[in-house]
Motif scaffolding. Structure first.
Motif, short mmCIF file in Angstrom:
data_model
loop_
_atom_site.label_atom_id
_atom_site.label_comp_id
_atom_site.label_asym_id
_atom_site.label_seq_id
_atom_site.Cartn_x
_atom_site.Cartn_y
_atom_site.Cartn_z
N GLU A 54 75.51 70.59 -1.02
CA GLU A 54 76.97 70.46 -1.00
C GLU A 54 77.58 71.03 -2.27
OE1 GLU A 54 80.84 69.59 0.09
OE2 GLU A 54 79.05 69.57 1.36
N ALA A 55 76.97 70.75 -3.41
CA ALA A 55 77.46 71.30 -4.68
C ALA A 55 77.41 72.82 -4.66
CB ALA A 55 76.65 70.74 -5.85
N GLN A 56 76.35 73.38 -4.10
CA GLN A 56 76.23 74.84 -4.04
C GLN A 56 77.28 75.46 -3.12
OE1 GLN A 56 71.95 74.94 -3.15
NE2 GLN A 56 71.65 75.96 -5.12
N LYS A 57 77.73 74.71 -2.12
CA LYS A 57 78.80 75.20 -1.25
C LYS A 57 80.15 75.15 -1.94
CE LYS A 57 76.58 73.79 3.05
NZ LYS A 57 76.56 72.78 4.10
N ARG A 58 80.38 74.11 -2.74
CA ARG A 58 81.67 73.91 -3.40
C ARG A 58 81.87 74.82 -4.61
NH1 ARG A 58 83.96 67.94 -3.44
NH2 ARG A 58 83.27 67.21 -1.41
N TRP A 59 80.80 75.12 -5.33
CA TRP A 59 80.90 75.91 -6.55
C TRP A 59 79.90 77.05 -6.51
CZ3 TRP A 59 80.89 70.52 -6.65
CH2 TRP A 59 82.11 69.94 -7.00
N SER A 60 80.20 78.08 -7.27
CA SER A 60 79.32 79.24 -7.34
C SER A 60 78.21 78.94 -8.35
CB SER A 60 80.14 80.46 -7.78
OG SER A 60 79.30 81.58 -7.88
N LEU A 61 77.07 78.48 -7.84
CA LEU A 61 75.96 78.08 -8.70
C LEU A 61 74.77 79.01 -8.51
CD1 LEU A 61 76.05 74.22 -8.11
CD2 LEU A 61 77.03 75.50 -10.03
N ALA A 62 74.14 79.33 -9.61
CA ALA A 62 72.91 80.12 -9.55
C ALA A 62 71.70 79.22 -9.33
CB ALA A 62 72.74 80.92 -10.84
N ASP A 63 71.77 77.98 -9.82
CA ASP A 63 70.63 77.09 -9.69
C ASP A 63 71.07 75.64 -9.95
OD1 ASP A 63 68.02 76.37 -9.17
OD2 ASP A 63 67.17 77.37 -10.92
N VAL A 64 70.27 74.70 -9.43
CA VAL A 64 70.51 73.27 -9.61
C VAL A 64 69.15 72.59 -9.82
CG1 VAL A 64 71.33 71.13 -8.53
CG2 VAL A 64 72.53 73.28 -8.10
N LEU A 65 69.12 71.64 -10.73
CA LEU A 65 67.94 70.83 -10.97
C LEU A 65 68.34 69.37 -11.02
CD1 LEU A 65 64.98 70.27 -11.96
CD2 LEU A 65 65.86 70.64 -14.29
N VAL A 66 67.62 68.52 -10.28
CA VAL A 66 67.79 67.08 -10.38
C VAL A 66 66.39 66.47 -10.49
CG1 VAL A 66 68.53 64.95 -9.24
CG2 VAL A 66 69.93 67.02 -9.05
#
Length: 147
Positions: free
Chosen positions: A65-77
């Motif tokens: 969902e975060a990747q859909k809302r914002w232009s992100l290259a990568d996410v780590l949790v």
């Protein structure tokens, strides 16, 4: 995107150094590390429980969902479970994007979700006994702004 739910301690510095390495298109990396705090002043330990599989799927969905809302290259949790002491790292969020505004907003969104909706159950153990940690209205209010 990488979602990790683990019992073992992690090194936030090493994780952050590895995150985004080799990606020359990013202009911003934002990270947050959550630490076990002794709110009551007598914490013996914090116990964090979860349902394996369900937890990872839920966190992955919110990262998508975060990747859909914002232009992100990568996410780590990264989120821990099991027994923790005051001062232990509980979790880490990192976001990478071309521009800082997307990285900051996405990290904030992910933190609000993890605090209020991720399927973890926390029990604080003190000399007086053990109590499950209940959700706080401030956390619910913070989550509402993303609706």
């Amino acid at each position: 995107m990488r979602v990790v739910v683990q019992e073992a301690e992690f090194d936030p510095g090493a994780e952050l150094n590895a995150f985004g390495r080799g990606n020359t298109d990013i202009g911003a990396i934002v990270s947050f590390t959550g630490v076990t705090r002794d709110v009551s002043g007598g914490l013996s330990e914090m116990q964090i429980e979860h349902y394996p599989g369900m937890t990872e799927r839920a966190i992955t969905q919110i990262c998508e969902e975060a990747q859909k809302r914002w232009s992100l290259a990568d996410v780590l949790v990264i989120h821990r479970h099991g027994l923790m002491q005051a001062g232990d790292n509980i979790m880490m969020v990192a976001t990478a994007s071309r521009h800082r505004t997307d990285a900051f907003a996405a990290a904030d969104f992910l933190m609000d979700y993890l605090k209020s909706r991720a399927p973890f159950w926390k029990k604080e153990v003190t000399a007086q006994g053990a109590d499950w940690v209940e959700s706080k209205q401030d956390d619910e209010d913070a989550l509402d702004r993303w609706s």
